[in-house]
Every structure is written in C-alpha cells, then in structure tokens.
Write an enzyme that holds these catalytic residues in place. Structure first.
Site, short mmCIF file in Angstrom:
data_model
loop_
_atom_site.label_atom_id
_atom_site.label_comp_id
_atom_site.label_asym_id
_atom_site.label_seq_id
_atom_site.Cartn_x
_atom_site.Cartn_y
_atom_site.Cartn_z
N THR A 204 -3.78 4.79 -1.16
CA THR A 204 -4.76 5.47 -0.33
C THR A 204 -4.80 6.95 -0.70
O THR A 204 -4.19 7.38 -1.67
CB THR A 204 -4.42 5.30 1.17
OG1 THR A 204 -5.45 5.87 1.96
CG2 THR A 204 -3.09 5.93 1.51
N TYR A 205 -5.56 7.74 0.07
CA TYR A 205 -5.52 9.19 -0.10
C TYR A 205 -5.83 9.88 1.21
O TYR A 205 -6.15 9.22 2.21
CB TYR A 205 -6.45 9.68 -1.21
CG TYR A 205 -7.88 9.21 -1.19
CD1 TYR A 205 -8.77 9.59 -0.20
CD2 TYR A 205 -8.37 8.42 -2.22
CE1 TYR A 205 -10.09 9.21 -0.22
CE2 TYR A 205 -9.70 8.03 -2.26
CZ TYR A 205 -10.56 8.41 -1.26
OH TYR A 205 -11.87 8.02 -1.29
N GLY B 8 -14.13 5.93 5.61
CA GLY B 8 -13.16 7.01 5.59
C GLY B 8 -13.16 7.83 6.86
O GLY B 8 -14.13 7.86 7.63
N LYS C 77 -20.53 -5.75 5.25
CA LYS C 77 -19.72 -5.36 4.09
C LYS C 77 -19.40 -6.57 3.22
O LYS C 77 -19.44 -6.48 1.98
CB LYS C 77 -18.42 -4.68 4.56
CG LYS C 77 -18.64 -3.32 5.21
CD LYS C 77 -17.34 -2.59 5.49
CE LYS C 77 -16.57 -3.17 6.64
NZ LYS C 77 -15.41 -2.31 7.03
N ALA D 122 -7.37 12.31 4.28
CA ALA D 122 -8.69 12.36 4.92
C ALA D 122 -9.63 13.26 4.14
O ALA D 122 -9.25 14.34 3.68
CB ALA D 122 -8.54 12.86 6.35
N GLU E 216 0.83 -1.21 0.00
CA GLU E 216 0.00 0.00 0.00
C GLU E 216 0.86 1.25 0.00
O GLU E 216 1.77 1.40 0.82
CB GLU E 216 -0.92 0.00 1.22
CG GLU E 216 -1.85 1.21 1.26
CD GLU E 216 -2.94 1.06 2.31
OE1 GLU E 216 -3.58 -0.01 2.34
OE2 GLU E 216 -3.12 1.99 3.11
#
Length: 295
Positions: A49-50, A109, A169, A52, A18
């Site tokens: 990822t990115y 998130g 989920k 918040a 990641e």
C-alpha cells in the site's frame, strides 16, 4: 505472468500478505527480512500500500519491485485516484509494467492528511470503478483487485448503496474482492451472501489483521470503523504484557481463519503491518502451507 483468476481455484486456500512502505532505510531492511521469513510459507502474492494521497507511491513501486526481484513472488501495487490526473495514473501504470508488477489493487483512496473529505483532482477520476475501467481497457495485462467492506464503507449511505458500488467495480473488470479488516466472521459471511445475491461472482477474500496489542487495534479500528467484539477486548486487557497480548492476538486470528476456511473462503489476505512474528505463528498454526526447506 500468473493470472489473478488462477490464484483462486477449488481445493486450495490462497494466501496473500500486505505491506506498507517503511519511512527509514533501516525499516526497509527490516521489512525485507520479515518478508524473507514469510515467503518460506509460499504466499501466492504480496501487495504494498502507500500513504494517504499517494504520498509514498514511488516507494511502493520500489518495494514491490524489490520483493519480486529478491523472492520471485508475484506482486501487487496499490493505486488510488487521489491527487492524480488520468495521465499521471497512466504514467504510474506504465512504470508498474516496466517494474514487472503482476496485479493492481485499485482504490479510490483516503483524503490526504489534513483533509476530511475526498476531493476530485482536476483531470482525474472520482470512483474506483473508473480506475478499474482504465486498467482493464489500457493495461489488460494486470490482474485487478478491489476493496469490499463487510461492515459498510464509512462514507456509504447504506449497505445496499455500498454493495452497488462494489458491483460496479467488479462489472468494470476487477478479478477479486479483498475485504477491509473485520473481527466478527458473521459480518463477513453476511457480506458474502449479499454479494452473491446481487450477482457479484468474483472471489470474495477476507482481510485479516493479526492483532499484536490492544492499543494498536483500538486505533486501527477507530480509523476504519471495524467493530471489535467486547470479549476480545476484555481478553486482551487481562494483561498489559506485550507477550500476553501478542499470543492472545495470534490465538484469536487462528480461531477466526480456521472458521473462515471451514466456511469455504477461496483465500486469506493478511494485513501484516510489516511484522512477521504473529504472521509466522498463524501460518504455522494453519498448516495449509509447509515451510520450504532451508537448503
């Protein structure tokens, strides 16, 4: 496009790594050099990822696009519901299709910087399972991974309620559970057993953070609520020399992952923090992937 379910099969340990989007052009160039070195060990896919609130979402998509183009490895983009309407989520997913993204890591998130709690966006979604449903229904070409929490999500009222959300989920169409980082394998093994007991059949893949220094891990653990064994802290604290702490972190991670492999995990997901030194040492020490010939 390789199915995510096909990555995790008997007789092998899948490897995923990641990344996160760098803030500068120089950082991005360095990232691709780190990825080039790690790709030599044949990871099954690379995720990005990115920030918040989706603050680097466009950069995330560009990085996974570049990683796939440059290195030919399957890629996964993170996607959260924070700050987005359903239409905006659809638009991003359509862009991901055009970018030839293989998989999506579907998350609720974290709140944007400066906010302390999650707020539903008008016209948006509240839960990660709703995002999984959207992807499964409208973008079935994507494999979908979701997050699991061996030590319980910090906002969850109880372990049982947290596991219930996870089952929702998986039942909504996710193919894979990747866990939050942890440092005590007993936490993961208890979590895996409890997932099995309530009928979660998706592969449960441990998320591993190779520690490179004591200050770093104390900060990260405080953010996600992970417990660090005192014996590991004491060992790291024996010297403030960067080389000592790096080597201590590598040795701890190797011990951790060797035990997890003996316990039959289907894969390992590494939070590499855009660095390759520790990760390369771990991949070499695992001896489950041979580096490709430089020719």
């Amino acid at each position: 496009m390789k199915k995510l379910n096909d990555v995790y099969r008997a007789g092998r340990v899948a490897i995923s790594i990641e990344l996160f989007p760098p803030k500068t052009t120089a950082g991005e160039q360095a990232l691709y050099e780190h990825v080039r070195k790690m790709i030599e060990y044949g990871p099954d896919f690379v995720t990005c990822t990115y920030g918040a609130g989706g603050s680097t979402r466009d950069k995330t998509l560009e990085i996974v696009r570049q990683v796939k183009t440059k290195f030919g490895v399957p890629v996964a983009s993170h996607l959260t519901v924070v700050g987005s309407t359903v239409d905006q989520l659809r638009e991003y997913l359509q862009q991901a299709v055009q970018a030839d993204v293989d998989y999506v890591v579907a998350l609720r998130g974290d709140p944007p910087q400066g906010e302390t709690s999650f707020q539903v966006t008008a016209g948006g979604l509240r839960y990660a399972c709703e995002l999984v449903e959207l992807i499964h229904r409208e973008f079935p070409q994507f494999g979908v991974a979701v997050a699991g929490y061996p030590e319980k999500h910090q906002e969850a009222a109880s372990f049982d309620s947290d596991l219930g959300y996870l089952k929702n989920k998986v039942d909504a169409g996710s193919d894979l559970v990747i866990t939050q980082l942890f440092f005590d394998n007993r936490d993961f093994l208890r979590f895996r057993d409890r997932c099995d007991a309530i009928g979660i059949r998706a592969p449960i893949v441990p998320g591993i953070l190779p520690v490179t220094n004591l200050k770093q891990i104390r900060r990260i653990a405080s953010l996600c609520g992970a417990n660090i064994p005192q014996s590991f802290i004491d060992h790291l604290a024996r010297s403030d020399q960067p080389e000592w702490q790096l080597q201590a972190g590598i040795e701890f991670a190797l011990t951790q992952v060797h035990e997890l492999i003996r316990q039959g995990v289907p894969g390992l997901h590494f939070y590499v923090l855009n660095q390759s030194q520790a990760m390369l040492a771990i991949l070499e020490g695992l001896q489950i992937r041979s580096p490709r010939s430089s020719g």
